[in-house]
Design a protein around this motif. Structure first.
Motif, PDB file in Angstrom:
ATOM      1  N   VAL A 107       0.833  -1.204   0.000  1.00 24.10           N
ATOM      2  CA  VAL A 107       0.000   0.000   0.000  1.00 24.10           C
ATOM      3  C   VAL A 107       0.870   1.258   0.000  1.00 24.10           C
ATOM      4  O   VAL A 107       0.674   2.171  -0.810  1.00 24.10           O
ATOM      5  CB  VAL A 107      -0.940   0.001   1.219  1.00 24.10           C
TER       6      VAL A 107
ATOM      7  N   PHE B 137       0.977   4.288  -2.983  1.00 21.95           N
ATOM      8  CA  PHE B 137       0.625   5.689  -2.736  1.00 21.95           C
ATOM      9  C   PHE B 137       1.804   6.621  -2.984  1.00 21.95           C
ATOM     10  O   PHE B 137       1.640   7.736  -3.497  1.00 21.95           O
ATOM     11  CB  PHE B 137       0.082   5.860  -1.320  1.00 21.95           C
TER      12      PHE B 137
ATOM     13  N   THR C 247       1.795   9.892  -5.615  1.00 21.51           N
ATOM     14  CA  THR C 247       2.060  11.309  -5.323  1.00 21.51           C
ATOM     15  C   THR C 247       3.392  11.753  -5.924  1.00 21.51           C
ATOM     16  O   THR C 247       3.572  12.924  -6.236  1.00 21.51           O
ATOM     17  CB  THR C 247       2.062  11.569  -3.806  1.00 21.51           C
TER      18      THR C 247
ATOM     19  N   MET D 125      -0.633   7.085   4.852  1.00 22.90           N
ATOM     20  CA  MET D 125      -0.742   8.542   4.767  1.00 22.90           C
ATOM     21  C   MET D 125       0.640   9.202   4.743  1.00 22.90           C
ATOM     22  O   MET D 125       0.879  10.146   4.003  1.00 22.90           O
ATOM     23  CB  MET D 125      -1.598   9.076   5.927  1.00 22.90           C
TER      24      MET D 125
ATOM     25  N   LEU E 195       2.053   8.916   1.312  1.00 21.73           N
ATOM     26  CA  LEU E 195       1.591   9.950   0.377  1.00 21.73           C
ATOM     27  C   LEU E 195       2.506  11.163   0.457  1.00 21.73           C
ATOM     28  O   LEU E 195       2.924  11.729  -0.561  1.00 21.73           O
ATOM     29  CB  LEU E 195       0.154  10.355   0.695  1.00 21.73           C
TER      30      LEU E 195
END
Ligand SMILES: Nc1ncnc2c1ncn2[C@@H]1O[C@H](COP(=O)(O)OP(=O)(O)O)[C@@H](O)[C@H]1O
Ligand SMILES: Nc1ncnc2c1ncn2[C@@H]1O[C@H](COP(=O)(O)OP(=O)(O)O)[C@@H](O)[C@H]1O
Ligand SMILES: Nc1ncnc2c1ncn2[C@@H]1O[C@H](COP(=O)(O)OP(=O)(O)O)[C@@H](O)[C@H]1O
Lengths: 112, 493, 493, 493, 112, 112
Positions: free
Chosen positions: C278, C282, C286, C328, C331
């Motif tokens: 994951v 991500f 980005t 997160m 990202l």
């Protein structure tokens, strides 16, 4: 008017363009071509099959000039395009009886 | 014409859709339980391995798969821009999905849309969610993300060669939130209106995304084609694919990747997954034959473009059925898909005179619709029986029409129509808004020069070494001083 | 200039490095226990399945992934030679690895280099080694081989379009043994100096190869660029990519393959693998946005080359952190990587005036360095806690700087600096030796004709059927008698 | 010459083959037990995950792998037709396999051919068959299908650039049923004549298809080359690959896909699979080096085409041995394969003067034969011991020649000769029949224009926007009214 | 006979072909070329390296006509190829002393 | 001097080159081109869209020769390039007023 057709080495294109620009000749048409002559080609092999590629990539320039500018143009092309090695190319000059600028319809010397 | 008509009808249709939604939602909003989390002890390494592989395969479908398939079909001057549409969606959709998309699609919420519990991927971690009890919740999330990426990417086929890059980005983001997430929630989300596995009112069969992915993208693609209008010169100058070679590679990768798409939808390395794998392969095979042989009969020559288009059509048709039907039925469905999409992509398109550049509607919209209905016909209870169709004790379960279950056809129809309505209304509204904001189409000059140059300042191929490498300084391609210290370029005039 | 400076400083730096090594090694040589073998009963089919898949994915990153990415960025006349560099390394590195490379990297040995226990793959069989307790030892070996293949292949980007094929082979072999194996041992090998999992002095975090793979290759790439000097005409004639189309395909395959690279580094089909999967996705997303939007703001147009370069940059930055951080944070790290590498690959390169042809340093060296430091910042104990940072009973574990663990930053810094030093010194010495042996650069004529012709006697494309198929006999491309009986070629002069 | 010879000898050879068959069959027809089905409880998620991945990888070998490898080697005007041959076989073979092919290959039947029990995939479902006890029977079926697809696709290399599309289809279907299915049954089918695992008379070692796939396709390819005759102009005009770039990509994908081919043949995610994975990789590596270095020594330059061809040769040679030998032996076998196939594809071909366009025989026929024999030499009992070679209690088992087992060499020889005979006889008969039915070769004009245009009415590349996009109406490429309303094309004369 | 060489914008090729066909001139040879002149090229960027591509793709048409048809041909080319914007191109006319149709060996005006 | 411009079928290039070499003409420049004339093109179909490609690939040869060699050259080209089928092509001859070898600066006949 005269049509100058110059066959040169591709990597000399820039030098020739610049030389012509110096003497105020900005209009040029360039065509990719393949030349045969004294200069030798190269060899390729694919799974043992040997191929002798006999032609050399060249660029053909077409420049239409006023007859009085012709000599100057030819000389500066020769100067700019020369490397001194076989394959530098040739320049041919042929008479042009008429020239037209499509956009304006102007004829002959105004058209250049 | 059709375009104006649609535009004018947008509002009423929208209201109708709203009513539909309203009709269901309040009733159910209450009823829906929150998504359950299961203990880590549920995890299966085998299932996790297969689902990571599947997620990778589905991403490969978009990049390089779809990028190549579409990139090869456009003209040389638009190849990069077209590949970029697929590639940038791999990026943009991922961000939107992490922030809120996933939550809207898969949090419980009401029958039409999920809630915000999973926004910013809160609670999306190692512990399995009930959606996929044997793999980490985050794996289910990323697997679903790969679907959310390819769906808007499929639409690119309709607006290729003429849409602004900025408009394409805005449209895709809005479409993801406004059309895709609701669709995904209704069909697969807990308590979704059409979810046959968790008490949806209309138990529709859609194993891997016939409605959610293909109808929704294909129909929206048609709206794009109508709203943007034809490419300049369409019908007057030919617009042949600049490299069917690239498209063949793309189609083959789509075929391979589709195993992750369909067999992965079993969410486990189980016989169900294998069944979907087999059905997928056979449908692709007969789809290619269907389209190619149709051409062979009609115009005397089977084309390569026809064969690869047919394979994709077969895959589209089998998608909703892959986990519900048998290999032999899959052969039939693929064949039907190949022939049907050949007709919609040639005859229908020319008859209705819209310019669906790469037949995104002709293949995905038409094929998806056919697939949704055929799934009802060929579903087999013995293969996979949704809770909604469980048989009363003692009775034998019936799933497909051929097995004597008629209600499934009605549910498939509802799901299909609802998807069409949402796709049409949603897309038209979004397109209008984007048009107002930034304008949908590039200018005439830009379209003529090609999107590679006008949108991205690049060209896809620089094959003439002579020209790209020697026209320096003297006015040819030359590095300007700004970035590199060079002999000043001679100015010409 | 910088080049001469480095050359002159090579010896002192080397001595300093030796001291560093000397400093540590004796102390530890003794302490290190031999690598343990575990019973077959430990094997997990699920983990084995995933790791075979991962190994295949990582090989796919080099061929066709990197071959396409780099091959598209060079000029037409160098496309084959560039792809060949990736391809031949798939072969050469494998042989070296089997003979001795693997043993030097992963046998116990001292803190800096492994011993010879595993030379010729002795004891590398079905029984799991402690490195990866649930898969066969030989699977761990082959998985690590795929890393050893791509690392030197990344360096090709710096010397592309001008290095001799022979020199490139010698350099790569020596570099593998002299730089890669020690680095791999220090970071991942049992008892390695920087190994956070088995008592390294400096417990650095590098989940999948930020230092070992990216900094080491990127910094060595910079050395190559400096030692070889610029391509002839660089800065005067433009050198546009001959086919960004190929590069987009390559970048997409790198993205997909990277799942095997990072998620595979969990060595099991576990939640840890999924977490890395994951995070990887991500960060790539980005990264692409970061680079493309930077261009959009700066020059008005987002380029496709920028987007794909950014995706790779994001992947580079997340590599060391992928198994230690959250989606997160990923990202954020990807975004930072995209923008940062855009700057190092344009501004920095032009400012320092070196010719890193395909930005191997700009992306891997710079991105790897950023990633190593950010890994320290964003590591999360709850995600994955190395033994070295285990908290005393009762206390809550802290891993990243944001969690209040400062020592990790120091260790990341040590690992980064040490990698830079080893890469600089090692590469310079090897380059000098190779230069003496066979010479690094091709001659002027050869560089002008292109490496395809001069090094391999082939050309990448023969698209002009007219010319390739008809210039036979008469001096055009013709099969000489040597191999085939043909009408004798007419001699011209 | 050789061609006429073969033709004239076809009948006797056929009779001889028949006798051979007759010899065995009656004896055994009786003996063979039906294929057993096992309980679902046997299923392993890990094995199922790996085998689905392997099936996907093997399909990827054909499309896009082989399509790219072969497509790049032909001239521009034949690129699509060549890719189409691989692609359409993915479709056609699948249908034949489902209907009857699988049953003929893997139902029990006699020593030479299976029965009809599994026709239309009857009984091919979730329950494992004894062939692969831990995965669904249908997964074993689809995995085997992927082999049945690539085998006839390999033959395309021999008749490329001149065979009719229709003839190619008929030939492939007949060949699948007449040559492939019997071969697969004999070597892998229950009770097959050569099956070392279920009481075949001649216990031959063929782990992943050296005889079944490579010898059978390669020798049949030679027959095609001889029967069709040379391409027009062969030996007079050069026929350089139009894009070695595509071929490099294809070769790399073949390498990656081959992991599914060989490691998948373990039918489980087991150490045996890992052993095959490792052997496969090393053989590919040394194969590439073998061919490239042979060229380097012989003609002064290692070619890229040589390196990729060598990798494929190494993979071909290791295929039958991959599950029976060690990594170090694999290095040797690959090297031998690379050098040997370099000789057969250059010297031998030119000496015998047949036109095996893309060296399907030179690589697969020759390499497969070498591999079959070397498998006997390098097989290691400790790696994998077929029941047929189980040692009497107390004695140590011997498998390969180097281990002192001589009988295995005899069995390998029988298997090899038998495969040659069946391939030669079968192919010649089928080719003659197809020639009578539709004719094998395209006409002179069609061959000159290229198969893309003459067989499919397409061209692979439309790179000259100027010409493809502007020559409309006025006689250039223009949309005829038939399909689109356009300004009538000006007629010229 | 005269050789008309017209350098035009690629997307005008169709119009010019049609115009010539209208006046019965069906034989034309077209060559891709690159033109330099008043018309500006475009700019490309690759990883920040800005490139100014100074030439413009053009098509060079060669049409050999009977001297009496020459003016008519030139005029209809001008008309068909004009857009009024810079870069419309030029027309040059040069005398042809001989023409041959290879297939039949026919000479001069019969050869056209 | 004369400039011979021959438009021939691509697969005849080899024969023509050889024929010219036989009479001692080794310098040739070749350009890929597209021809329109009596010879018909072909048809392609993409998803049902039928396209009639009206031009035919040709090769344009430019050979500058001494005026006295011109007829010989033309004749041997005609002979070598003829297949007898429509599309064999054309030969055009135009006068050349000047030729220069760039490498040496040699002029006119010495330059060939
Ligand atoms: N007689 C000719 N007519 C037309 N082109 C010619 C002629 N002779 C030479 N050329 C062109 O000039 C190029 C250079 O000629 P070449 O003999 O190789 O070297 P050099 O110009 O130094 O004598 C050739 O490749 C060919 O394209
Ligand atoms: N003197 C010349 N000789 C040969 N070609 C020329 C000449 N001048 C212009 N051209 C060609 O004509 C094209 C158009 O000319 P340009 O100056 O750009 O616009 P315009 O024709 O409107 O003045 C140029 O791209 C070039 O190919
Ligand atoms: N008047 C012309 N001016 C320039 N090129 C011509 C002319 N007529 C024909 N050509 C060239 O000659 C080629 C052959 O001519 P075509 O009419 O097709 O056959 P044929 O030469 O047998 O009459 C054409 O494709 C075109 O390239």
């Amino acid at each position: 008017m005269q049509m100058i057709e110059a066959i040169i080495k591709p990597h000399k294109l820039d030098a020739v363009k610049t030389a012509l620009a110096k003497i105020g000749l900005l209009g040029v048409t360039a065509v990719e071509c393949k030349g045969f002559g004294r200069q030798m080609g190269h060899t390729e092999r694919y799974r043992g099959a040997k191929m002798d590629v006999g032609f050399v990539p060249k660029v053909l320039l077409k420049i239409c000039v006023k007859t009085e500018d012709c000599q100057k143009a030819v000389d500066s092309i020769v100067e700019a395009a020369r490397t001194g090695e076989v394959g530098d190319g040739k320049i041919f000059v042929t008479p042009v009886s008429q020239a037209v600028r499509i956009r304006t319809g102007e004829r002959d010397e105004q058209a250049l | 014409m059709l375009r104006r008509l649609l535009a004018s009808r947008a509002t009423p249709m929208f209201l109708f859709a709203l009513m539909l939604l309203a009709g269901g939602s309040p009733v159910h909003a209450a009823a829906v339980q929150p998504v359950e989390m299961l203990p880590l002890s549920n995890l299966s390494a085998g299932d996790t391995a297969w689902m990571m592989t599947s997620a990778a395969l589905v991403l490969m479908m978009t990049g390089p798969g779809l990028a190549l398939f579409y990139g090869g079909l456009v003209r040389r001057k638009n190849v990069l821009a077209t590949m970029m549409q697929s590639f940038i969606l791999m990026s943009v959709v991922s961000v939107v999905w992490a922030v809120i998309g996933y939550s809207l699609a898969f949090d419980a919420g009401n029958s039409f849309i999920g809630g915000l519990r999973f926004a910013f991927l809160r609670e999306v971690g190692a512990a399995p969610a009930e959606y996929a009890p044997t793999i980490p919740h985050s794996l289910w999330m990323i697997y679903q993300l790969m679907f959310a990426i390819i769906t808007p990417a499929l639409i690119c086929g309709a607006y290729a060669e003429r849409m602004k890059f900025s408009a394409m980005l805005l449209f895709s983001i809005a479409w993801l939130l406004g059309v895709y997430c609701p669709m995904a929630h209704m069909v697969w989300g807990k308590g979704g209106l059409l979810n046959a596995w968790s008490g949806g009112q209309f138990a529709a069969l859609d194993f891997a995304g016939g409605t959610v992915v293909h109808i929704s993208s294909g129909v929206s693609a048609l709206m794009c084609a109508l709203m943007l209008g034809k490419r300049r010169g369409y019908g007057k100058v030919p617009m042949p694919p600049h490299s069917v070679v690239l498209s063949v590679v793309g189609a083959a990768l789509l075929w391979v990747g589709w195993f992750g798409f369909n067999a992965g939808s079993a969410l486990s390395a189980s016989p169900l997954a294998v069944g979907a794998f087999v059905a997928t392969h056979f449908a692709a095979a007969t789809g290619a034959l269907g389209w190619a042989f149709y051409e062979w009969l009609k115009s005397g020559k089977p084309t390569v473009l026809g064969a690869i288009s047919g394979a994709v059509a077969g895959l589209v048709v089998i998608t909703p059925a892959s986990g519900y039907t048998t290999p032999m039925y899959a052969l039939l469905m693929g064949l039907a898909g190949g022939v049907f999409c050949a007709l919609t992509s040639t005859k229908l398109k020319h008859w209705l005179k819209y310019d669906d550049s790469l037949d995104a509607f002709g293949v995905h919209g038409a094929g998806g619709t056919l697939g949704a209905m055929l799934t009802g016909v060929f579903a087999v209870a013995a293969v996979n029986l949704p809770t909604a169709y469980a048989a009363p004790a003692g009775q034998v379960a019936r799933l497909g029409w051929l097995e004597g279950n008629h209600v499934v056809m009605f549910n498939q129809l509802v799901a299909t129509v609802l998807t069409w309505v949402i796709a049409i209304v949603g897309s038209l509204i979004i397109l209008k808004i984007v048009d107002v904001l930034v304008g949908l189409r590039v200018g005439e000059e830009d379209e003529y020069d090609g999107l590679d140059l006008s949108q991205h300042g690049e060209s896809g191929y620089n094959l003439e070494d002579a020209f790209s490498a020697t026209f320096a300084g003297g006015g040819g391609a030359t590095l300007l001083q700004e970035e590199l210290q060079v002999v000043p370029a001679v100015s010409h005039h």
